[in-house]
Scaffold this motif. Structure first.
Motif, short mmCIF file in Angstrom:
data_model
loop_
_atom_site.label_atom_id
_atom_site.label_comp_id
_atom_site.label_asym_id
_atom_site.label_seq_id
_atom_site.Cartn_x
_atom_site.Cartn_y
_atom_site.Cartn_z
N ALA A 48 0.83 -1.21 0.00
CA ALA A 48 0.00 0.00 0.00
C ALA A 48 0.87 1.26 0.00
O ALA A 48 0.49 2.29 -0.58
CB ALA A 48 -0.92 0.00 1.21
N LYS A 49 2.03 1.18 0.64
CA LYS A 49 2.94 2.32 0.70
C LYS A 49 4.06 2.22 -0.35
O LYS A 49 4.92 3.10 -0.42
CB LYS A 49 3.57 2.43 2.09
N ASN A 50 4.05 1.12 -1.12
CA ASN A 50 5.10 0.92 -2.15
C ASN A 50 6.49 1.02 -1.54
O ASN A 50 7.38 1.68 -2.10
CB ASN A 50 4.93 1.94 -3.27
N THR A 51 6.65 0.41 -0.40
CA THR A 51 7.91 0.50 0.34
C THR A 51 8.37 -0.89 0.75
O THR A 51 7.55 -1.72 1.16
CB THR A 51 7.74 1.39 1.58
N VAL A 52 9.67 -1.10 0.64
CA VAL A 52 10.28 -2.33 1.13
C VAL A 52 11.27 -1.97 2.22
O VAL A 52 11.91 -0.91 2.17
CB VAL A 52 10.96 -3.11 -0.02
N TYR A 53 11.35 -2.82 3.23
CA TYR A 53 12.20 -2.58 4.39
C TYR A 53 13.22 -3.70 4.54
O TYR A 53 12.98 -4.84 4.15
CB TYR A 53 11.35 -2.50 5.65
N LEU A 54 14.34 -3.36 5.14
CA LEU A 54 15.33 -4.36 5.49
C LEU A 54 15.75 -4.12 6.94
O LEU A 54 16.43 -3.13 7.23
CB LEU A 54 16.54 -4.29 4.57
N GLN A 55 15.32 -5.00 7.82
CA GLN A 55 15.73 -4.95 9.22
C GLN A 55 16.99 -5.78 9.37
O GLN A 55 16.99 -6.97 9.08
CB GLN A 55 14.62 -5.51 10.12
N MET A 56 18.05 -5.14 9.79
CA MET A 56 19.34 -5.80 9.92
C MET A 56 19.74 -5.85 11.39
O MET A 56 19.94 -4.81 12.01
CB MET A 56 20.40 -5.06 9.10
N ASN A 57 19.83 -7.04 11.93
CA ASN A 57 20.20 -7.25 13.33
C ASN A 57 21.54 -7.99 13.41
O ASN A 57 21.99 -8.58 12.43
CB ASN A 57 19.12 -8.06 14.04
#
Length: 119
Positions: free
Chosen positions: A74-83
């Motif tokens: 819906a927001k046309n966004t991709v995330y990358l959570q890096m731990n």
């Protein structure tokens, strides 16, 4: 045409976390798989992780269990959570998006965001 803008890179100590975001604009209705690549100077760009429009994911062995990719269609966004970041994760990270359908599909790239992990 699709434009990709990354954000969220920076400097972090080993063991820390960062979250990258990639916002797409333009012809976003035709975006399929999105992913993150990384590249160090003199090296080839390598695929880190990807996610299909339906949510199927791929992770390279080097980040499996530490990184998580997600997307908000819906927001046309991709995330990358890096731990649990390691100095070896230091690279420029690029967002990638495949647009369209065969045989006319093509991919787009963001400008890259620097991630630096200090030991």
């Amino acid at each position: 045409q699709v434009q990709l803008v990354e954000s969220g890179g920076g400097l972090v100590q080993a063991g820390g976390s960062l979250r990258l975001s990639c916002a797409a604009s333009g012809s976003t209705f035709s975006i399929n798989t999105m992913g993150w690549y990384r590249q160090a100077p003199g090296n080839q760009r390598e695929l880190v992780t990807s996610i299909s429009r339906g949510g199927n994911t791929f992770y390279s062995d080097s980040v499996k269990g530490r990184f998580t990719i997600s997307r908000d269609n819906a927001k046309n966004t991709v995330y990358l959570q890096m731990n649990s970041l390691k100095p070896a994760d230091t690279d420029v990270y690029y967002c990638n998006a495949w647009v369209g359908w065969a045989p006319n599909e093509r991919d787009y790239w963001g400008q890259g965001t620097q991630v630096t992990v200090s030991s």
